[in-house]
Design an enzyme around this catalytic site. Structure first.
Site, PDB file in Angstrom:
ATOM      1  N   ASP A  92       0.849  -1.201   0.000  1.00 53.76           N
ATOM      2  CA  ASP A  92       0.000   0.000   0.000  1.00 53.76           C
ATOM      3  C   ASP A  92       0.883   1.248   0.000  1.00 53.76           C
ATOM      4  OD1 ASP A  92      -2.110   2.002   0.843  1.00 53.76           O
ATOM      5  OD2 ASP A  92      -3.267   0.162   0.980  1.00 53.76           O
TER       6      ASP A  92
ATOM      7  N   GLY B 179       2.234  -8.305 -14.824  1.00 55.09           N
ATOM      8  CA  GLY B 179       3.600  -8.752 -15.149  1.00 55.09           C
ATOM      9  C   GLY B 179       4.142  -9.654 -14.051  1.00 55.09           C
TER      10      GLY B 179
ATOM     11  N   ALA C 291      -9.901  -6.049  -8.649  1.00 57.02           N
ATOM     12  CA  ALA C 291     -11.069  -5.371  -8.079  1.00 57.02           C
ATOM     13  C   ALA C 291     -11.565  -4.353  -9.101  1.00 57.02           C
ATOM     14  CB  ALA C 291     -10.688  -4.683  -6.764  1.00 57.02           C
TER      15      ALA C 291
ATOM     16  N   TYR D 251     -11.449   7.257 -13.242  1.00 53.66           N
ATOM     17  CA  TYR D 251     -11.699   6.001 -12.511  1.00 53.66           C
ATOM     18  C   TYR D 251     -12.365   4.978 -13.436  1.00 53.66           C
ATOM     19  CZ  TYR D 251     -13.475   3.044  -8.640  1.00 53.66           C
ATOM     20  OH  TYR D 251     -13.765   2.006  -7.781  1.00 53.66           O
TER      21      TYR D 251
HETATM   22  P1  NAD Z   1      -9.869   2.447  -0.230  1.00 50.21           P
HETATM   23  O1  NAD Z   1      -9.605   3.805  -0.762  1.00 50.21           O
HETATM   24  O2  NAD Z   1     -10.218   2.303   1.202  1.00 50.21           O
HETATM   25  O3  NAD Z   1      -8.648   1.469  -0.512  1.00 50.21           O
HETATM   26  C1  NAD Z   1      -7.763   1.612  -1.586  1.00 50.21           C
HETATM   27  C2  NAD Z   1      -6.367   1.314  -1.093  1.00 50.21           C
HETATM   28  O4  NAD Z   1      -5.431   1.402  -2.191  1.00 50.21           O
HETATM   29  C3  NAD Z   1      -5.888   2.330  -0.046  1.00 50.21           C
HETATM   30  O5  NAD Z   1      -5.286   1.656   1.037  1.00 50.21           O
HETATM   31  C4  NAD Z   1      -4.875   3.181  -0.797  1.00 50.21           C
HETATM   32  O6  NAD Z   1      -3.900   3.766   0.043  1.00 50.21           O
HETATM   33  C5  NAD Z   1      -4.297   2.167  -1.779  1.00 50.21           C
HETATM   34  N1  NAD Z   1      -3.713   2.778  -2.973  1.00 50.21           N
HETATM   35  C6  NAD Z   1      -4.224   3.738  -3.760  1.00 50.21           C
HETATM   36  N2  NAD Z   1      -3.394   4.018  -4.770  1.00 50.21           N
HETATM   37  C7  NAD Z   1      -2.305   3.193  -4.610  1.00 50.21           C
HETATM   38  C8  NAD Z   1      -1.095   3.012  -5.328  1.00 50.21           C
HETATM   39  N3  NAD Z   1      -0.837   3.723  -6.431  1.00 50.21           N
HETATM   40  N4  NAD Z   1      -0.216   2.088  -4.888  1.00 50.21           N
HETATM   41  C9  NAD Z   1      -0.481   1.360  -3.767  1.00 50.21           C
HETATM   42  N5  NAD Z   1      -1.596   1.495  -3.045  1.00 50.21           N
HETATM   43  C10 NAD Z   1      -2.510   2.411  -3.477  1.00 50.21           C
HETATM   44  O7  NAD Z   1     -11.036   1.833  -1.147  1.00 50.21           O
HETATM   45  P2  NAD Z   1     -11.787   0.431  -1.064  1.00 50.21           P
HETATM   46  O8  NAD Z   1     -13.225   0.721  -0.941  1.00 50.21           O
HETATM   47  O9  NAD Z   1     -11.140  -0.451  -0.085  1.00 50.21           O
HETATM   48  O10 NAD Z   1     -11.557  -0.122  -2.544  1.00 50.21           O
HETATM   49  C11 NAD Z   1     -10.618  -1.137  -2.823  1.00 50.21           C
HETATM   50  C12 NAD Z   1     -10.721  -1.533  -4.286  1.00 50.21           C
HETATM   51  O11 NAD Z   1     -12.040  -1.992  -4.580  1.00 50.21           O
HETATM   52  C13 NAD Z   1     -10.428  -0.392  -5.243  1.00 50.21           C
HETATM   53  O12 NAD Z   1      -9.701  -0.900  -6.348  1.00 50.21           O
HETATM   54  C14 NAD Z   1     -11.797   0.049  -5.700  1.00 50.21           C
HETATM   55  O13 NAD Z   1     -11.774   0.603  -6.989  1.00 50.21           O
HETATM   56  C15 NAD Z   1     -12.573  -1.261  -5.667  1.00 50.21           C
HETATM   57  N6  NAD Z   1     -14.017  -1.024  -5.484  1.00 50.21           N
HETATM   58  C16 NAD Z   1     -14.513  -0.700  -4.258  1.00 50.21           C
HETATM   59  C17 NAD Z   1     -15.897  -0.467  -4.133  1.00 50.21           C
HETATM   60  C18 NAD Z   1     -16.514  -0.148  -2.810  1.00 50.21           C
HETATM   61  O14 NAD Z   1     -17.721   0.101  -2.776  1.00 50.21           O
HETATM   62  N7  NAD Z   1     -15.833  -0.148  -1.698  1.00 50.21           N
HETATM   63  C19 NAD Z   1     -16.722  -0.549  -5.258  1.00 50.21           C
HETATM   64  C20 NAD Z   1     -16.159  -0.849  -6.483  1.00 50.21           C
HETATM   65  C21 NAD Z   1     -14.809  -1.105  -6.587  1.00 50.21           C
END
Ligand code: NAD
Ligand code: UDP
Length: 316
Positions: A36, A105, A117, A148
């Site tokens: 992360d 990769g 995800a 996004y």
């Molecule tokens: P969140 O923002 O709580 O978690 C995302 C995590 O990714 C965070 O810990 C952030 O620090 C980390 N992150 C962001 N950019 C990064 C990078 N470049 N390198 C490393 N880490 C990075 O959001 P979430 O709700 O836990 O979502 C997680 C995943 O699920 C995401 O990919 C999101 O698109 C997908 N998603 C979530 C939902 C939802 O309703 N919660 C719905 C659709 C898709």
């Protein structure tokens, strides 16, 4: 010496969903590598796991290559709240696209299964309702949500090209609005916003007239779906919708949150953000058939658990 445990990489592991996934994988006797960059994630989400010798945290940005040895990958790294993904839209696209290339990769070198995800946002403002996986979507390529939506769409393309070109074992899950404990109190998503506002007695911010709909899935149900999907044979690739088909207007959600918190907050109506989808509900027929999965926690029960979490957080 190599332990017998399955070694699993979770990118975005310090985020809302990622932290729950790490917890479930550790409970299933996996060794977990949590990657992360802490953009929206937090150490607070994983601090309770840090004493576990089979849990490792690596600060890394997935837009840069990563060299590790693992048996399976869950690629969750990406901000998910519109407020956060629109904060630095170029970085959001990079995270989805470069992040997918780097993690694919890695998976290719290791011949490891990789789960992406993805999101209901790839359907955009849908003209088909409810949304089945066959629907191609209705996305504005140049709007504020595009960083996004299009980033995630391109990531799906990359996953399926790695499947076709390199026969990589991929799993693409399209997540519909998921909520629960460990959402960031300020992350701007509707469930956390409404609960925090209600608990603080602040006005509840309804965007538009509140008639737009969403379907809300409790986090534990979603994570169960992830694990079952990862356990399917390599030919099961998805894309697969995971979400709760119960559909509510945002005004109904506000009413439930006010009632369940016993709040005296009033409603304020603010402008609807551009390209805000008018309706959203997953068709989960495929997940039911393939995974024998469906949500078990309905909205009011999930809200009660989430409210209890935010009460503790705000009282602390
Ligand atoms: P969140 O923002 O709580 O978690 C995302 C995590 O990714 C965070 O810990 C952030 O620090 C980390 N992150 C962001 N950019 C990064 C990078 N470049 N390198 C490393 N880490 C990075 O959001 P979430 O709700 O836990 O979502 C997680 C995943 O699920 C995401 O990919 C999101 O698109 C997908 N998603 C979530 C939902 C939802 O309703 N919660 C719905 C659709 C898709
Ligand atoms: N929303 C709202 N008030 C808020 C936050 C969001 O009315 O304080 C609305 C938003 O306009 C959208 C819905 O709630 O119609 C869900 O928003 P969220 O940001 O949680 O997720 P997404 O739009 O990505 O589904």
């Amino acid at each position: 010496m190599r332990s017998f445990r399955k070694r699993v990489l979770v990118t975005g592991g310090a985020g809302f969903l990622g932290s729950h996934l790490c917890e479930r994988l550790l409970a299933a006797d996996c060794e977990v590598l949590c990657v992360d960059n802490f953009f929206t994630g937090s150490r607070d989400n994983i601090v309770h796991l840090m004493g576990n010798p089979y849990f490792e945290v690596i600060r890394h940005d997935v837009t840069f290559p990563l060299y590790l040895e693992v048996d399976a990958i869950y690629n969750l790294a990406c901000p998910a709240s519109p407020v956060h993904y629109q904060h630095d839209p170029v970085q959001t696209t990079k995270t989805s696209v470069h992040g997918a290339i780097n993690m694919l990769g890695l998976a290719k070198r290791l011949r490891a299964p990789i789960l992406q995800a993805s999101t209901s946002e790839i359907y955009g403002d849908p003209s088909v309702h409810p949304q089945p996986e066959e629907y191609w979507g209705n996305v504005n390529t140049i709007g504020p949500r595009a960083c996004y939506d299009e980033g995630k769409r391109c990531a799906e393309t990359l996953f399926f090209d790695y499947k076709r070109q390199f026969d990589l074992p991929i799993k693409v899950v399209r997540i519909f609005n998921t909520y629960g404990p460990r959402m960031h109190p300020n992350d701007g998503r509707v469930v956390s916003n409404f609960i925090v506002q209600a608990l603080k007695g602040e006005p509840i911010t309804l965007y538009g007239d509140g008639s737009q709909t969403r379907s809300f899935c409790f986090v534990d149900d979603l994570i169960e779906g992830f694990l079952r999907f990862m356990d399917t044979p390599p030919e099961v690739t998805g894309p697969l919708n995971l979400g709760n088909p119960g559909e509510f207007t945002i005004a109904e959600l506000a009413e439930k949150v006010i009632r369940l918190t016993g709040s005296r907050s009033e409603l304020v109506y603010l402008p609807l953000p551009q390209d805000d989808p008018k309706q959203r509900r997953p068709d989960i027929t495929k997940a039911r058939n393939l995974l024998d999965w469906e949500p078990t926690i309905q909205l009011e029960e999930g809200l009660e658990r989430t409210i209890a979490y935010f009460r503790r957080l705000l009282d602390a």
